[in-house]
Design a protein around this motif. Structure first.
Motif, PDB file in Angstrom:
ATOM      1  N   UNK A  77       0.997  -1.179  -0.114  1.00  0.00           N
ATOM      2  CA  UNK A  77      -0.127   0.010   0.031  1.00  0.00           C
ATOM      3  C   UNK A  77       0.884   1.257  -0.083  1.00  0.00           C
ATOM      4  N   UNK A  78       2.238   1.359   0.287  1.00  0.00           N
ATOM      5  CA  UNK A  78       3.056   2.211   0.239  1.00  0.00           C
ATOM      6  C   UNK A  78       3.420   2.389  -1.269  1.00  0.00           C
ATOM      7  N   UNK A  79       2.890   1.707  -2.305  1.00  0.00           N
ATOM      8  CA  UNK A  79       3.134   1.803  -3.528  1.00  0.00           C
ATOM      9  C   UNK A  79       4.311   0.868  -4.282  1.00  0.00           C
ATOM     10  N   UNK A 158       0.800   4.948  -8.509  1.00  0.00           N
ATOM     11  CA  UNK A 158       1.387   4.733  -7.254  1.00  0.00           C
ATOM     12  C   UNK A 158       2.867   4.162  -6.871  1.00  0.00           C
ATOM     13  N   UNK A 159       3.092   3.284  -7.626  1.00  0.00           N
ATOM     14  CA  UNK A 159       4.500   2.794  -7.976  1.00  0.00           C
ATOM     15  C   UNK A 159       5.511   3.985  -8.207  1.00  0.00           C
ATOM     16  N   UNK A 160       5.187   4.836  -9.263  1.00  0.00           N
ATOM     17  CA  UNK A 160       6.230   5.731  -9.460  1.00  0.00           C
ATOM     18  C   UNK A 160       6.295   6.618  -8.512  1.00  0.00           C
ATOM     19  N   UNK A 161       5.032   6.971  -7.654  1.00  0.00           N
ATOM     20  CA  UNK A 161       5.264   8.010  -6.678  1.00  0.00           C
ATOM     21  C   UNK A 161       5.875   7.240  -5.642  1.00  0.00           C
ATOM     22  N   UNK A 254      -0.560   6.357  -0.616  1.00  0.00           N
ATOM     23  CA  UNK A 254      -0.315   4.814  -1.019  1.00  0.00           C
ATOM     24  C   UNK A 254      -1.603   4.799  -1.917  1.00  0.00           C
ATOM     25  N   UNK A 255      -1.439   3.440  -2.340  1.00  0.00           N
ATOM     26  CA  UNK A 255      -2.386   2.652  -3.055  1.00  0.00           C
ATOM     27  C   UNK A 255      -3.335   1.992  -2.214  1.00  0.00           C
TER      28      UNK A 255
END
Ligand code: 9YW
Length: 475
Positions: A77-79, A158-161, A254-255
């Motif tokens: 969830x943090x990406x 979210x991954x890039x973030x 996060x996602x």
């Protein structure tokens, strides 16, 4: 069968290569994703899956979409997208480090590891948005009907973030890796200097499973492994938390909602300086960052396809390209180098990673031309003494044509360079590299890596991304 095979489309030799490559992917398919190698790597690996999806789209766009969806289903969830998603039906001792080492669902709780699937806690290069876009392009009708891009877009964003906000450990806008496994070229000589600061875990404290497969003398040494284990265990014991965790409120960015912020972990992570991952090892790598930039451009196209504006992402990709040149370009070497963030200097080793930014459309022309000259010169031998571009400097002291990422040629990096050559108008060189890669994939039985001079097969055969990228080069 899912193999779309048209015998009129290719001469007999190539069509049988295509069938054999498709067969490797079929054999390595588990039902929801593709293993890199049945024996050596029996789980799902992050950047392998991205490359595999890029090839799989030519035989089954549905399986290619599923490959990426399965991986993204294990996102934290943090990406972060974990570098391994473990297959629960594979015995624990088949691969080390296994789920009981990473303990993602307990140790990774504060960082938002999923509860139902076991993963590692580190990442791999962000090839995924590029892969998602290419998979979409292979069959836009199916992609739209399944809402593929609409579903993967928020996860990719979210991954890039995560990478851009949590992993800018050098403060210059680029992403740092906190473990050599994150960059994907595990024992590259580029890591030797930054790794030398890391105290190795005692050899008796873990058991390597990789030595049971293939040629042990090609694999990383026990000393290297001790350092890999130490870095991963330290990161785990800090809750897989990265810098800035405590002060920026992860949950909002996060996602999804699987995260479970644990106060005691937050406070522990906020205490030390520098905290979290990257305390002992933090490196800005040219290929990792170039792949992020290429994926930012792809994410802009995905956003546009979904009816949103892509201009902000394209602009960010251009800013990141400028930062890459500013921080990692070495004019004297004629290529990009790694920056050792903790040591505060460029690492004076020429790894193939430093040629990968050729992929970028926004690379200044004089820099692209210099990278091509370096690739074709004595250090890499493209179009000259080597058949495929080696993973490391032919003239470097640590060069070894058979030892993993310390010399052998790999198909993913050669595929990236082929794209880069075309991107910058070097069509003749690109065609020659493509031809060599196809021939060697064929004669090596889709080897994991090969001797760059002879093309002799090393490591596993029937290797996932070698077969997949063969399919892509054939199309
Ligand atoms: C290992 C799966 C992975 C790749 C890496 C490669 C290797 C795992 O295999 O790492 O145990 O050595 O270095 O890039 O993703 O193919």
């Amino acid at each position: 069968s899912s193999v779309a095979y048209d015998p009129a489309a290719a001469p007999p030799a190539l069509s049988s290569l295509r069938l054999r490559a498709a067969r490797v992917l079929e054999d390595n398919w588990t039902g929801t994703s593709t293993v890199p190698s049945r024996g050596l790597y029996p789980h799902q690996w992050s950047w392998d899956s991205a490359f595999i999806a890029i090839g799989l789209r030519h035989v089954s766009p549905l399986r290619a979409q599923t490959e990426l969806e399965t991986l993204l289903g294990a996102q934290w969830s943090d990406g972060r997208i974990p570098h391994i998603v473990f297959n629960p039906s594979v015995p624990l001792d088949a691969y080390f480090p296994s789920p009981d080492f990473w303990r993602s669902s307990t140790a990774g709780r504060a960082a938002g590891a999923p509860r139902t699937v076991q993963t590692s806690g580190i990442v791999q290069p962000p090839v995924h948005a590029l892969a998602a876009w290419l998979v979409h392009e292979a069959d836009p009708g199916l992609s739209r009907a399944r809402g593929f891009l609409a579903r993967v877009h928020p996860r990719l964003a979210a991954w890039h973030r995560y990478l851009l906000h949590r992993r800018d450990l050098g403060g210059g806008g680029l992403v740092s890796v906190v473990h050599p496994w994150e960059q994907g070229m595990d024992n590259s000589p580029c890591w030797d200097r930054p790794l030398s600061r890391v105290a190795p875990a005692p050899a008796r404290s873990f058991r390597r499973a990789d030595l049971d497969h293939g040629a042990p003398e090609d694999r990383p040494t026990d000393l290297d492994y001790g350092r890999y284990v130490r870095l991963a265990a330290d990161y785990r014991d800090r809750g897989y938390l990265d810098q800035g965790y405590a002060d920026r409120g992860y949950g909002e960015q996060g996602y999804g909602d699987r995260g479970c912020a644990d106060r005691s972990y937050r406070d522990a992570a906020a205490g030390g300086e520098p905290g979290g991952g990257g305390r002992d090892f933090a490196v800005e790598d040219p290929a990792f960052n170039a792949l992020l930039i290429a994926s930012e451009h792809a994410l802009a196209r995905i956003a546009q396809e979904l009816g949103a504006a892509g201009s902000a992402r394209h602009a960010r990709a251009r800013r990141l390209t400028a930062a890459l040149v500013e921080r990692l370009w070495d004019p004297a070497a004629g290529m990009f180098l790694c920056r050792d963030v903790r040591g505060g200097e460029l690492v004076p080793e020429r790894g193939v990673s430093g040629l990968v930014p050729l992929l970028l459309p926004g690379l200044p022309g004089d820099i692209a031309a210099a990278v091509v000259r370096t690739a074709c010169g004595p250090h890499f031998g493209l179009g000259g003494v080597t058949r495929l571009v080696p993973s490391y400097d032919l003239l470097g002291e640590a060069f070894d044509p058979h030892r993993y990422w310390r010399g052998p040629a790999w198909f993913n990096t050669n595929w990236l360079l082929e794209r880069g050559l075309r991107q910058h108008g070097e069509h003749g060189r690109a065609a020659a590299l493509r031809k060599a890669a196809l021939r060697i994939a064929d004669t090596s039985d889709f080897a994991e890596y090969v001797d760059p001079y002879t093309g002799e097969a090393c490591g596993a055969t029937g290797f996932g991304w070698t077969a997949a990228l063969t399919l892509d080069l054939l199309n």
